[in-house]
Scaffold this active site. Structure first.
Site, short mmCIF file in Angstrom:
data_model
loop_
_atom_site.label_atom_id
_atom_site.label_comp_id
_atom_site.label_asym_id
_atom_site.label_seq_id
_atom_site.Cartn_x
_atom_site.Cartn_y
_atom_site.Cartn_z
N GLY A 1 -5.99 -21.21 -15.02
CA GLY A 1 -7.11 -20.99 -15.93
C GLY A 1 -8.38 -20.57 -15.22
O GLY A 1 -9.48 -20.78 -15.73
N GLY A 2 -8.23 -19.96 -14.04
CA GLY A 2 -9.41 -19.45 -13.34
C GLY A 2 -10.06 -20.44 -12.39
O GLY A 2 -11.04 -20.12 -11.73
N GLU B 1 0.50 -16.81 -15.39
CA GLU B 1 0.83 -18.24 -15.44
C GLU B 1 1.29 -18.62 -16.83
O GLU B 1 1.17 -17.81 -17.77
CB GLU B 1 -0.35 -19.09 -14.99
N ARG C 1 0.75 -25.86 -23.59
CA ARG C 1 0.05 -26.62 -24.63
C ARG C 1 -0.22 -25.72 -25.83
O ARG C 1 -0.07 -24.50 -25.74
CB ARG C 1 -1.30 -27.10 -24.07
N ARG D 1 -15.34 -18.02 -30.94
CA ARG D 1 -15.64 -19.41 -30.62
C ARG D 1 -17.15 -19.63 -30.70
O ARG D 1 -17.91 -18.97 -29.97
CB ARG D 1 -15.18 -19.76 -29.21
C1 MV4 Z 1 -6.05 -12.40 -11.54
C2 MV4 Z 1 -6.90 -11.33 -11.85
C3 MV4 Z 1 -6.73 -10.16 -11.16
N1 MV4 Z 1 -5.76 -10.04 -10.21
N2 MV4 Z 1 -5.12 -12.23 -10.58
C4 MV4 Z 1 -8.06 -15.68 -14.31
C5 MV4 Z 1 -7.44 -16.83 -15.01
C6 MV4 Z 1 -6.14 -17.05 -14.35
N3 MV4 Z 1 -5.15 -17.44 -15.28
C7 MV4 Z 1 -5.79 -15.74 -13.72
N4 MV4 Z 1 -6.99 -14.98 -13.72
C8 MV4 Z 1 -7.03 -13.77 -13.14
N5 MV4 Z 1 -6.12 -13.57 -12.17
C9 MV4 Z 1 -4.99 -11.09 -9.95
N6 MV4 Z 1 -4.03 -10.97 -9.02
C10 MV4 Z 1 -7.84 -11.51 -12.87
C11 MV4 Z 1 -7.91 -12.74 -13.51
C12 MV4 Z 1 -8.87 -12.85 -14.57
C13 MV4 Z 1 -10.25 -12.75 -14.37
C14 MV4 Z 1 -10.81 -12.60 -13.11
C15 MV4 Z 1 -12.17 -12.50 -12.94
C16 MV4 Z 1 -13.01 -12.55 -14.05
C17 MV4 Z 1 -12.49 -12.73 -15.30
C18 MV4 Z 1 -11.10 -12.83 -15.48
C19 MV4 Z 1 -10.58 -12.99 -16.75
C20 MV4 Z 1 -9.24 -13.08 -16.93
C21 MV4 Z 1 -8.37 -13.01 -15.84
#
Ligand code: MV4
Length: 452
Positions: free
Chosen positions: A164-165, A288, A292, A338
């Site tokens: 979840g970041g 991922e 839930r 939201r």
């Molecule tokens: C990343 C990505 C780019 N490349 N992984 C964020 C939440 C988590 N579940 C996975 N996330 C991310 N993984 C790779 N290899 C971009 C995100 C991402 C994100 C990143 C920076 C700012 C906002 C974002 C929003 C959604 C997902």
């Protein structure tokens, strides 16, 4: 069958779960902190048990108090909602040990998928597409650096225990790798007591698209469409919609089939979400699994007509899914906004207080999931989600117009209380959002322009 459900949560989701329980003729037990003693779910539930002071770790996260409340009230199942204990494998195990049905995947599945590195390996073996990266966690800096150089920059370092970041770092050049590697490991060790990390190539300008799945205990697994959740700020989603704009039905069907394959490989039971990134060329990659019911589940309910909480309860009781993949039909477009008790002009700082006036919108094809009411106190102890405004329409333009109309109707007033309603309206009006061409950078783009 389950007879009495203890709802180990608060706020709008506790109320949401209680409502479906009532429709299924199940008795409900609301557990609550002292801060929530006058909450809507406490009034609605058949029984209410106070489990501790406001601090979550002494109430909504305090397992002994929750078990005690279950024993006292004769509950035979626990619905954990989202957040708090919802994906806690140890909690699911304790429930199982006490003869209580945990409404969610088995503890073993929570453990496997909760480790994001293990989940990545499992899904790779199940044939899901992944970004280039490591198949194991990287316990030596030299090994990690060598792999990063091989993948090519930018790369992202992720904590196995994160998700979840949380616990991520983007590295844009080789010289910065070691510092980020060590910092991410140390932070993960401090926050999760687990410093293991893994690597992926970092995908810029992506869309965040997730697939809703449902699985029963008899080997049936289905997907219920996707949700685009690209409108986020600091990994908090602000707006979610289905279907994902601009993605072809062929593409989303491949994502759905991949999610079902992954769910079956994991032995998944219950409601879950497969999170994917979709790049500008329309390639999708697995990120991922969320184990839930999610905040944004209503948009899927609005287009499928399926009550996801009802399915969760029935599946947990051992019943088969009430529908099959062939019978799942998706109609129209649903958008959720939201509404948080936060002040966008103060960096989205929490802006709690007493709701002196609280009049949620109504009207055609408009759903509001909220625990708010006039006179309610929004406390600073928990996340600031106040309401979810969801609109359905036959097409996206009408759905946007409808959710804008609904937000404009919403009356929230109170000393110190601010909401994200004006900010949501601004995003809904943005040309990139209007065209459905936005990525996860949209909110930062809007805020950058405002700062100038
Ligand atoms: C990343 C990505 C780019 N490349 N992984 C964020 C939440 C988590 N579940 C996975 N996330 C991310 N993984 C790779 N290899 C971009 C995100 C991402 C994100 C990143 C920076 C700012 C906002 C974002 C929003 C959604 C997902």
């Amino acid at each position: 069958m389950i007879e009495t459900v203890l709802i180990a949560n608060r706020g709008e989701i506790a109320l949401r779960v209680a409502r479906t329980c009532r429709e299924l003729n199940l008795r409900t037990v609301a557990v609550h902190s002292t801060a929530d003693r006058d909450s809507a779910v406490v009034r609605l539930a058949d029984r209410a048990v106070q489990i501790g002071p406001p601090a979550a770790r002494r109430s909504y996260l305090h397992v002994p108090a929750i078990m005690e409340a279950a024993a006292q009230t004769g509950a035979d199942a626990i619905h954990p909602g989202y957040g708090f204990l919802s994906e806690d494998a140890d909690f699911a195990e304790v429930c199982e040990a006490h003869g209580l049905t945990f409404i969610g995947p088995p503890a073993s599945v929570l453990r496997t998928l909760g480790d994001k590195a293990t989940a990545r390996k499992l899904m790779a073996d199940a044939g899901l597409p992944l970004l280039p990266g490591s198949t194991e966690t990287l316990d030596s800096a030299a090994e990690a650096r060598a792999l990063a150089d091989e993948i090519g920059y930018p790369v992202i370092i992720k904590a196995a225990a994160g998700g979840g970041g949380r616990g991520m770092a983007v590295v844009r050049e080789p010289g910065a790798f070691l510092e980020h590697y060590q910092r991410t490991r140390a932070a993960a060790q401090a926050v999760f007591e687990d410093g293991r990390v893994y690597l992926e190539r970092y995908q810029e300008a992506a869309r965040h698209v997730e697939v809703q799945i449902l699985c029963d205990q008899h080997g049936n697994a289905i997907w219920l469409g996707e949700r685009d959740c690209s409108v986020q700020r600091r990994h908090q989603k602000l707006i979610e919609e289905t279907p994902a704009p601009g993605l072809s039905p062929e593409l989303t069907a491949r994502m759905g089939e991949a999610a079902v394959r992954g769910a079956l490989a994991a032995g998944f039971v219950g409601a879950g979400t497969f999170e994917f990134l979709v790049d500008p060329d329309g390639q999708f990659t697995f990120m991922e699994v969320n184990c839930r019911i999610q905040v944004e589940h209503p948009v899927t309910e609005m287009v499928t007509g399926i009550d996801l909480v009802r399915e969760q309860l029935l599946v947990a009781a051992g019943r088969p899914l009430t529908t099959t993949q062939e019978r799942v039909e998706r109609r129209g477009v649903a958008i959720e906004c939201r509404v948080n008790a936060e002040d966008p002009s103060r960096g989205f700082a929490p802006a709690p207080g007493v709701l002196e006036e609280f009049v949620p919108p109504g009207g055609p094809f408009t759903r509001v999931d909220t625990h708010g009411f006039t006179g309610a106190r929004v406390t600073p102890d928990y996340d600031s989600l106040l309401a979810k405004v969801i609109a359905w329409a036959p097409d996206r333009d009408q759905a946007v117009a409808r959710v804008e109309r609904a937000l404009a109707e919403f009356r929230v007033r109170g000393a110190g209380v601010r909401t994200t309603i004006p900010f949501l309206a601004e995003i809904l009006g943005h040309p990139l959002f209007r065209d459905g061409k936005h990525t996860t950078s949209l909110v930062e783009q809007v805020l950058d322009i405002e700062r100038k």
